[in-house]
Design a protein around this motif. Structure first.
Motif, PDB file in Angstrom:
ATOM      1  N   GLY A  13      -0.938   1.826  17.043  1.00  0.00           N
ATOM      2  CA  GLY A  13      -2.105   1.208  17.641  1.00  0.00           C
ATOM      3  C   GLY A  13      -3.381   1.586  16.943  1.00  0.00           C
ATOM      4  O   GLY A  13      -4.335   0.818  16.873  1.00  0.00           O
ATOM      5  N   VAL A  14      -3.408   2.810  16.397  1.00  0.00           N
ATOM      6  CA  VAL A  14      -4.593   3.256  15.685  1.00  0.00           C
ATOM      7  C   VAL A  14      -4.780   2.467  14.409  1.00  0.00           C
ATOM      8  O   VAL A  14      -5.863   2.016  14.072  1.00  0.00           O
ATOM      9  CB  VAL A  14      -4.488   4.763  15.354  1.00  0.00           C
ATOM     10  CG1 VAL A  14      -5.694   5.210  14.557  1.00  0.00           C
ATOM     11  CG2 VAL A  14      -4.384   5.563  16.632  1.00  0.00           C
ATOM     12  N   VAL A  15      -3.689   2.275  13.657  1.00  0.00           N
ATOM     13  CA  VAL A  15      -3.793   1.523  12.421  1.00  0.00           C
ATOM     14  C   VAL A  15      -4.168   0.080  12.704  1.00  0.00           C
ATOM     15  O   VAL A  15      -5.026  -0.496  12.050  1.00  0.00           O
ATOM     16  CB  VAL A  15      -2.460   1.579  11.648  1.00  0.00           C
ATOM     17  CG1 VAL A  15      -2.576   0.819  10.348  1.00  0.00           C
ATOM     18  CG2 VAL A  15      -2.082   3.020  11.367  1.00  0.00           C
ATOM     19  N   ASP A 144       3.310  -5.929   9.639  1.00  0.00           N
ATOM     20  CA  ASP A 144       2.881  -6.449   8.341  1.00  0.00           C
ATOM     21  C   ASP A 144       3.128  -5.452   7.220  1.00  0.00           C
ATOM     22  O   ASP A 144       2.678  -5.666   6.096  1.00  0.00           O
ATOM     23  CB  ASP A 144       1.403  -6.819   8.381  1.00  0.00           C
ATOM     24  CG  ASP A 144       0.526  -5.579   8.399  1.00  0.00           C
ATOM     25  OD1 ASP A 144       0.716  -4.762   9.314  1.00  0.00           O
ATOM     26  OD2 ASP A 144      -0.304  -5.406   7.497  1.00  0.00           O
ATOM     27  N   GLY A 145       3.855  -4.370   7.498  1.00  0.00           N
ATOM     28  CA  GLY A 145       4.145  -3.376   6.483  1.00  0.00           C
ATOM     29  C   GLY A 145       2.916  -2.686   5.939  1.00  0.00           C
ATOM     30  O   GLY A 145       2.940  -2.123   4.847  1.00  0.00           O
ATOM     31  N   ASN A 146       1.817  -2.733   6.681  1.00  0.00           N
ATOM     32  CA  ASN A 146       0.524  -2.167   6.298  1.00  0.00           C
ATOM     33  C   ASN A 146      -0.103  -2.883   5.099  1.00  0.00           C
ATOM     34  O   ASN A 146      -0.945  -2.322   4.402  1.00  0.00           O
ATOM     35  CB  ASN A 146       0.609  -0.666   6.004  1.00  0.00           C
ATOM     36  CG  ASN A 146      -0.783  -0.035   5.936  1.00  0.00           C
ATOM     37  OD1 ASN A 146      -1.645  -0.361   6.737  1.00  0.00           O
ATOM     38  ND2 ASN A 146      -1.000   0.841   4.966  1.00  0.00           N
ATOM     39  N   LEU A 147       0.257  -4.124   4.873  1.00  0.00           N
ATOM     40  CA  LEU A 147      -0.450  -4.917   3.869  1.00  0.00           C
ATOM     41  C   LEU A 147      -1.824  -5.322   4.383  1.00  0.00           C
ATOM     42  O   LEU A 147      -2.731  -5.600   3.595  1.00  0.00           O
ATOM     43  CB  LEU A 147       0.356  -6.162   3.509  1.00  0.00           C
ATOM     44  CG  LEU A 147       1.662  -5.932   2.747  1.00  0.00           C
ATOM     45  CD1 LEU A 147       2.399  -7.254   2.559  1.00  0.00           C
ATOM     46  CD2 LEU A 147       1.407  -5.258   1.412  1.00  0.00           C
ATOM     47  N   VAL A 148      -1.979  -5.349   5.714  1.00  0.00           N
ATOM     48  CA  VAL A 148      -3.221  -5.820   6.322  1.00  0.00           C
ATOM     49  C   VAL A 148      -3.818  -4.824   7.300  1.00  0.00           C
ATOM     50  O   VAL A 148      -5.006  -4.494   7.227  1.00  0.00           O
ATOM     51  CB  VAL A 148      -3.001  -7.174   7.041  1.00  0.00           C
ATOM     52  CG1 VAL A 148      -4.229  -7.568   7.847  1.00  0.00           C
ATOM     53  CG2 VAL A 148      -2.663  -8.259   6.026  1.00  0.00           C
ATOM     54  N   THR A 149      -3.058  -4.311   8.231  1.00  0.00           N
ATOM     55  CA  THR A 149      -3.650  -3.639   9.385  1.00  0.00           C
ATOM     56  C   THR A 149      -4.328  -2.314   9.080  1.00  0.00           C
ATOM     57  O   THR A 149      -5.092  -1.831   9.896  1.00  0.00           O
ATOM     58  CB  THR A 149      -2.606  -3.417  10.499  1.00  0.00           C
ATOM     59  OG1 THR A 149      -1.490  -2.718   9.971  1.00  0.00           O
ATOM     60  CG2 THR A 149      -2.145  -4.738  11.083  1.00  0.00           C
ATOM     61  N   GLY A 150      -4.090  -1.719   7.933  1.00  0.00           N
ATOM     62  CA  GLY A 150      -4.828  -0.513   7.580  1.00  0.00           C
ATOM     63  C   GLY A 150      -6.213  -0.813   7.052  1.00  0.00           C
ATOM     64  O   GLY A 150      -6.991   0.102   6.790  1.00  0.00           O
ATOM     65  N   GLY A 151      -6.535  -2.094   6.851  1.00  0.00           N
ATOM     66  CA  GLY A 151      -7.844  -2.462   6.327  1.00  0.00           C
ATOM     67  C   GLY A 151      -7.900  -2.473   4.815  1.00  0.00           C
ATOM     68  O   GLY A 151      -8.915  -2.843   4.227  1.00  0.00           O
ATOM     69  N   ALA A 152      -6.823  -2.059   4.143  1.00  0.00           N
ATOM     70  CA  ALA A 152      -6.724  -2.086   2.678  1.00  0.00           C
ATOM     71  C   ALA A 152      -5.251  -2.173   2.313  1.00  0.00           C
ATOM     72  O   ALA A 152      -4.407  -1.564   2.965  1.00  0.00           O
ATOM     73  CB  ALA A 152      -7.352  -0.843   2.056  1.00  0.00           C
ATOM     74  N   THR A 153      -4.954  -2.938   1.277  1.00  0.00           N
ATOM     75  CA  THR A 153      -3.580  -3.049   0.814  1.00  0.00           C
ATOM     76  C   THR A 153      -3.294  -1.954  -0.203  1.00  0.00           C
ATOM     77  O   THR A 153      -4.067  -1.764  -1.147  1.00  0.00           O
ATOM     78  CB  THR A 153      -3.334  -4.428   0.170  1.00  0.00           C
ATOM     79  OG1 THR A 153      -3.656  -5.449   1.127  1.00  0.00           O
ATOM     80  CG2 THR A 153      -1.899  -4.584  -0.253  1.00  0.00           C
ATOM     81  N   ASP A 154      -2.222  -1.212  -0.001  1.00  0.00           N
ATOM     82  CA  ASP A 154      -1.787  -0.202  -0.957  1.00  0.00           C
ATOM     83  C   ASP A 154      -1.707  -0.851  -2.345  1.00  0.00           C
ATOM     84  O   ASP A 154      -1.027  -1.861  -2.523  1.00  0.00           O
ATOM     85  CB  ASP A 154      -0.409   0.312  -0.522  1.00  0.00           C
ATOM     86  CG  ASP A 154       0.175   1.357  -1.438  1.00  0.00           C
ATOM     87  OD1 ASP A 154       0.222   1.111  -2.662  1.00  0.00           O
ATOM     88  OD2 ASP A 154       0.614   2.401  -0.940  1.00  0.00           O
ATOM     89  N   PRO A 155      -2.412  -0.300  -3.348  1.00  0.00           N
ATOM     90  CA  PRO A 155      -2.432  -0.943  -4.672  1.00  0.00           C
ATOM     91  C   PRO A 155      -1.049  -1.186  -5.270  1.00  0.00           C
ATOM     92  O   PRO A 155      -0.813  -2.227  -5.885  1.00  0.00           O
ATOM     93  CB  PRO A 155      -3.250   0.036  -5.524  1.00  0.00           C
ATOM     94  CG  PRO A 155      -4.173   0.691  -4.547  1.00  0.00           C
ATOM     95  CD  PRO A 155      -3.347   0.847  -3.307  1.00  0.00           C
ATOM     96  N   PHE A 156      -0.128  -0.235  -5.102  1.00  0.00           N
ATOM     97  CA  PHE A 156       1.186  -0.445  -5.687  1.00  0.00           C
ATOM     98  C   PHE A 156       1.991  -1.449  -4.874  1.00  0.00           C
ATOM     99  O   PHE A 156       2.768  -2.229  -5.434  1.00  0.00           O
ATOM    100  CB  PHE A 156       1.955   0.866  -5.823  1.00  0.00           C
ATOM    101  CG  PHE A 156       3.162   0.754  -6.715  1.00  0.00           C
ATOM    102  CD1 PHE A 156       3.021   0.445  -8.058  1.00  0.00           C
ATOM    103  CD2 PHE A 156       4.440   0.924  -6.216  1.00  0.00           C
ATOM    104  CE1 PHE A 156       4.128   0.307  -8.886  1.00  0.00           C
ATOM    105  CE2 PHE A 156       5.555   0.800  -7.033  1.00  0.00           C
ATOM    106  CZ  PHE A 156       5.395   0.494  -8.376  1.00  0.00           C
ATOM    107  N   ALA A 157       1.806  -1.467  -3.568  1.00  0.00           N
ATOM    108  CA  ALA A 157       2.459  -2.485  -2.748  1.00  0.00           C
ATOM    109  C   ALA A 157       1.948  -3.870  -3.122  1.00  0.00           C
ATOM    110  O   ALA A 157       2.714  -4.840  -3.153  1.00  0.00           O
ATOM    111  CB  ALA A 157       2.222  -2.212  -1.269  1.00  0.00           C
ATOM    112  N   ALA A 158       0.644  -3.969  -3.411  1.00  0.00           N
ATOM    113  CA  ALA A 158       0.075  -5.248  -3.843  1.00  0.00           C
ATOM    114  C   ALA A 158       0.722  -5.714  -5.136  1.00  0.00           C
ATOM    115  O   ALA A 158       0.991  -6.901  -5.326  1.00  0.00           O
ATOM    116  CB  ALA A 158      -1.436  -5.109  -4.013  1.00  0.00           C
ATOM    117  N   ALA A 159       0.983  -4.753  -6.039  1.00  0.00           N
ATOM    118  CA  ALA A 159       1.636  -5.097  -7.310  1.00  0.00           C
ATOM    119  C   ALA A 159       3.098  -5.454  -7.098  1.00  0.00           C
ATOM    120  O   ALA A 159       3.610  -6.422  -7.684  1.00  0.00           O
ATOM    121  CB  ALA A 159       1.509  -3.931  -8.280  1.00  0.00           C
TER     122      ALA A 159
END
Length: 280
Positions: A13-15, A144-159
């Protein structure tokens, strides 16, 4: 240290709050030879784009800037981040800054995020969490696997999302921050990306494939002469739990200063907050 930490999903919920607080308020040749081809044909373009994550691993590390734009209620808001990433250890650190409240009268404290395979650590997020404690969340537990809800996409996940590229077109040459790059536009499939991703991102991308409104992710990516990502922009269709329908989310990641020294230390188990997290 991360191995000693216990699995926690109570911080989900925090994320989600990183995005929810906004939505609620807003009613050439390379050394490896891989980039020697422009990828002008569709088949070549797909292959070049799919290999972008591998080229980052070869580069070892970089600095990163992120932005996440959300259109909701007729209003567009942006969350920004900046930090460093180690592509071999798959760890990074970002300072994420939320926008001002709608009235513009208050600012949120920057949120420190530590990114690691399968986990997100956050400081300065969550009411009642001591200032010296971290909240740990399993990224695979997020829809969403934290692609969105953390407010930033992990750079390596984006790649690694680009490993799922189904179609890609070579657009042309341009510049990003003074560096000559090749621009490609295409569509990636989260299901395919999850299958071909590294072990650390496989479960998170798999969760995103099931949790997003669609597994198809349009993207624009800009690669330098070494095939490294200089800029990538993904467009997600995110299901926001606080309102009906979907939210259009555009996540942009800029990478630069490759090969820099990176020292990211994940919190020890004693530094992880184990109490109840209140909604802000």
């Amino acid at each position: 240290m991360a191995e000693r930490q216990q699995r926690r999903t109570g911080g989900v919920g925090v994320v989600a709050g990183v995005v929810a607080v906004v939505c609620a308020g807003a009613a050439g040749c390379s050394g490896s030879g891989v980039a020697a081809e422009d990828g002008r044909s569709s088949g070549d373009a797909v292959e070049v784009v799919r290999l972008a994550a591998d080229r980052l691993v070869e580069a070892r590390s970089s600095k990163a800037r992120t932005s996440m734009e959300m259109a909701t209620g007729g209003t567009r808001v942006t969350i920004r981040g900046e930090g460093i990433y180690d592509y071999r250890r798959r760890v990074g650190e970002l300072k994420v800054l939320l926008p001002q409240d709608p009235a513009g009268t208050s600012e949120h404290r920057p949120i420190t995020e530590l990114l690691a395979p399968g986990a997100l650590f956050m400081k300065n997020r969550g009411a009642g969490v001591p200032s010296d404690k971290w909240v740990r969340v399993e990224t695979a537990s997020l829809s969403d696997g934290n692609l969105v809800t953390g407010g930033a996409t992990d750079p390596f996940a984006a790649a690694e999302l680009l490993r799922g590229t189904r179609s890609a077109t070579y657009v042309g040459e341009t510049e990003v921050a003074g560096t000559e790059v090749r621009h490609y536009r295409g569509v990636a499939d989260l299901t395919v990306a999850a299958r071909d991703a590294s072990a650390g991102n496989r479960s998170a991308l798999g969760a995103a494939a099931k949790g997003f409104a669609t597994a198809r992710v349009p993207f624009d990516v800009y690669l330098d002469d070494d095939g490294r990502i200089r800029k990538v922009r993904h467009r997600f269709s995110f299901v926001n739990g606080q309102q009906e329908g979907t939210v259009a989310v555009a996540s942009t990641t800029l990478l630069y200063d490759f090969g820099i020294a990176v020292d990211v230390r994940l919190p020890d188990g004693d530094d992880i907050y184990a109490g109840k997290i209140a909604e802000e």
